[in-house]
Scaffold this motif. Sequence first.
Motif, PDB file in Angstrom:
ATOM      1  N   GLU A 382       0.820  -1.221   0.000  1.00 32.61           N
ATOM      2  CA  GLU A 382       0.000   0.000   0.000  1.00 32.61           C
ATOM      3  C   GLU A 382       0.855   1.273   0.000  1.00 32.61           C
ATOM      4  O   GLU A 382       0.386   2.347   0.352  1.00 32.61           O
ATOM      5  N   LEU A 383       2.111   1.140  -0.398  1.00 29.56           N
ATOM      6  CA  LEU A 383       3.026   2.278  -0.492  1.00 29.56           C
ATOM      7  C   LEU A 383       3.385   2.462  -1.967  1.00 29.56           C
ATOM      8  O   LEU A 383       3.824   1.520  -2.622  1.00 29.56           O
ATOM      9  N   GLU A 384       3.223   3.664  -2.471  1.00 34.77           N
ATOM     10  CA  GLU A 384       3.494   3.898  -3.892  1.00 34.77           C
ATOM     11  C   GLU A 384       4.955   4.254  -4.142  1.00 34.77           C
ATOM     12  O   GLU A 384       5.597   3.698  -5.027  1.00 34.77           O
ATOM     13  N   ILE A 385       5.487   5.193  -3.374  1.00 31.89           N
ATOM     14  CA  ILE A 385       6.843   5.690  -3.623  1.00 31.89           C
ATOM     15  C   ILE A 385       7.738   5.370  -2.434  1.00 31.89           C
ATOM     16  O   ILE A 385       7.363   5.580  -1.276  1.00 31.89           O
ATOM     17  N   GLY A 386       8.926   4.845  -2.729  1.00 29.71           N
ATOM     18  CA  GLY A 386       9.850   4.472  -1.671  1.00 29.71           C
ATOM     19  C   GLY A 386      10.714   5.636  -1.220  1.00 29.71           C
ATOM     20  O   GLY A 386      10.938   6.594  -1.950  1.00 29.71           O
ATOM     21  N   PHE A 387      11.193   5.512   0.008  1.00 30.27           N
ATOM     22  CA  PHE A 387      12.136   6.498   0.526  1.00 30.27           C
ATOM     23  C   PHE A 387      12.881   5.877   1.707  1.00 30.27           C
ATOM     24  O   PHE A 387      12.292   5.224   2.561  1.00 30.27           O
ATOM     25  N   GLY A 388      14.212   6.060   1.703  1.00 30.29           N
ATOM     26  CA  GLY A 388      15.037   5.524   2.781  1.00 30.29           C
ATOM     27  C   GLY A 388      14.923   4.014   2.883  1.00 30.29           C
ATOM     28  O   GLY A 388      15.035   3.285   1.898  1.00 30.29           O
ATOM     29  N   GLN A 389      14.692   3.534   4.109  1.00 26.16           N
ATOM     30  CA  GLN A 389      14.553   2.097   4.354  1.00 26.16           C
ATOM     31  C   GLN A 389      13.216   1.555   3.876  1.00 26.16           C
ATOM     32  O   GLN A 389      13.044   0.339   3.788  1.00 26.16           O
ATOM     33  N   LYS A 390      12.264   2.430   3.579  1.00 23.84           N
ATOM     34  CA  LYS A 390      10.919   1.997   3.207  1.00 23.84           C
ATOM     35  C   LYS A 390      10.813   1.836   1.692  1.00 23.84           C
ATOM     36  O   LYS A 390      10.960   2.797   0.943  1.00 23.84           O
ATOM     37  N   ILE A 391      10.565   0.598   1.283  1.00 23.04           N
ATOM     38  CA  ILE A 391      10.525   0.261  -0.143  1.00 23.04           C
ATOM     39  C   ILE A 391       9.152  -0.308  -0.477  1.00 23.04           C
ATOM     40  O   ILE A 391       8.649  -1.188   0.236  1.00 23.04           O
ATOM     41  N   PRO A 392       8.501   0.171  -1.530  1.00 23.73           N
ATOM     42  CA  PRO A 392       7.202  -0.400  -1.909  1.00 23.73           C
ATOM     43  C   PRO A 392       7.330  -1.899  -2.191  1.00 23.73           C
ATOM     44  O   PRO A 392       8.230  -2.328  -2.916  1.00 23.73           O
ATOM     45  N   LEU A 393       6.424  -2.666  -1.630  1.00 26.66           N
ATOM     46  CA  LEU A 393       6.466  -4.118  -1.817  1.00 26.66           C
ATOM     47  C   LEU A 393       6.383  -4.479  -3.295  1.00 26.66           C
ATOM     48  O   LEU A 393       7.080  -5.384  -3.772  1.00 26.66           O
ATOM     49  N   TRP A 394       5.555  -3.775  -4.061  1.00 29.90           N
ATOM     50  CA  TRP A 394       5.359  -4.110  -5.469  1.00 29.90           C
ATOM     51  C   TRP A 394       6.636  -3.986  -6.288  1.00 29.90           C
ATOM     52  O   TRP A 394       6.791  -4.653  -7.312  1.00 29.90           O
ATOM     53  N   LEU A 395       7.569  -3.144  -5.824  1.00 22.05           N
ATOM     54  CA  LEU A 395       8.794  -2.918  -6.590  1.00 22.05           C
ATOM     55  C   LEU A 395       9.670  -4.169  -6.650  1.00 22.05           C
ATOM     56  O   LEU A 395      10.465  -4.331  -7.587  1.00 22.05           O
ATOM     57  N   PHE A 396       9.507  -5.079  -5.676  1.00 26.07           N
ATOM     58  CA  PHE A 396      10.274  -6.336  -5.720  1.00 26.07           C
ATOM     59  C   PHE A 396       9.776  -7.241  -6.831  1.00 26.07           C
ATOM     60  O   PHE A 396      10.415  -8.244  -7.131  1.00 26.07           O
ATOM     61  N   GLY A 397       8.662  -6.874  -7.454  1.00 27.39           N
ATOM     62  CA  GLY A 397       8.169  -7.611  -8.613  1.00 27.39           C
ATOM     63  C   GLY A 397       8.829  -7.204  -9.920  1.00 27.39           C
ATOM     64  O   GLY A 397       8.423  -7.659 -10.984  1.00 27.39           O
TER      65      GLY A 397
END
Length: 400
Positions: A382-397
């Motif tokens: 449920e996160l669109e844009i990553g920053f710092g340690q927080k990475i959108p889960l979908w980006l691992f796809g």
Amino acid sequence: MDELLNYQAILAKNSPKKWHRYLYSQIPVNERLIGIKGLRGVGKSTLLLQLLSEKLSQGSRALYVTVEHPYFYRSSLFDMASTWYSYGGRYLFIDEIHKYPNWSRELKLIYDGFPDLDVVFTSSSALDLYRGESDLSRRLFVAVLHGLSFREYLSINGYFSFAKIEIEDVLNRSMEITQSIFENLKHPILPLFKDYLKSGYFPMTLEFSSDQISQRLIRIINTVLESDLSQIQGFSADNLIKIKQLLGAIAESVPFEPNISKIAEKMHLGRQTVNLYLKNLEDAKILQLLYEKTKGISLLQKPGKIYFENSNFLFSFQGTPSLGTIRETFFLNQIKNAGHLVGLAKKGDFIVNENLTFEVGGKNKDNSQIKGIEKGYLALDELEIGFGQKIPLWLFGFLY
């Protein structure tokens, strides 16, 4: 031979030409014997036909066969290859080799007897291609075709064709990368990701609704158990019933933390047999077994947690699986399919490549569970844009 060539012409005419899976460009051109493994429904036959079409377009003498063709009721695989070689054949593509008896012996004879003939074949993911009556280990190159990554799902459905992203860039440049993706993707990412998690792992996403896909996936799993595993492992009807019972018990509460002794007692099996069945289900790409160690795992070692191989299977078995389970299953699946080592972390959820720690959760999860870890990251849904340690889960796809 004419009947095989006619059958090939029909299939080649109707096979997709424009869109290719990630493995298409990775098939080595200098290997004479290549085996492509993968779960049913991920597109192995289509890939084989696309490789065939490429060779035919280059003017090469190439032949596609499936071992289920009636031609093989009266002729052997070796005899067919010998005839094709005498016709000047240069390439041979064989589909579903695991359904052919003595496959390894005849492949060895073909490899040794026809040095100018390159062979590419597909098999069930449950088949150990290095085992068999003949040693192929020095001759054979094995590639694995996984289900669609989220990146491929976007491409096959016509949203946009993105390049794959290395894990180092996902970790260090997530804000820049996500912003670049949104510049090209003219559609909200999170609804697409939700659809993918439910029914987008298989190329059949183009043909069927999500409810139809769930039903078909149950049939795929049953076919893998009743046909592939039974044939490859030589299971009896009683073995098969026990494996289905084991899978049913796991499906009730994935991620499943197994107590092998209790499972063995309840099912009237030995501990080693339970561990062997679990390994068979992992090889067949139905389950993923997760261990504390990522290397040197013995066949009979007890897994720490058990997941389904992909999130689509979760929806087929459970209907409405928990969000936490869906997220963890997706993360584990995409990381492993991209070729990274994954284990259970002492702090956080997963340790990747023995030095990266990940906690998986929703967008409001804090970093308390990875606090103090030098290379600790949050993979957040449920996160669109990553920053710092927080990475959108979908980006691992986007890793493969």
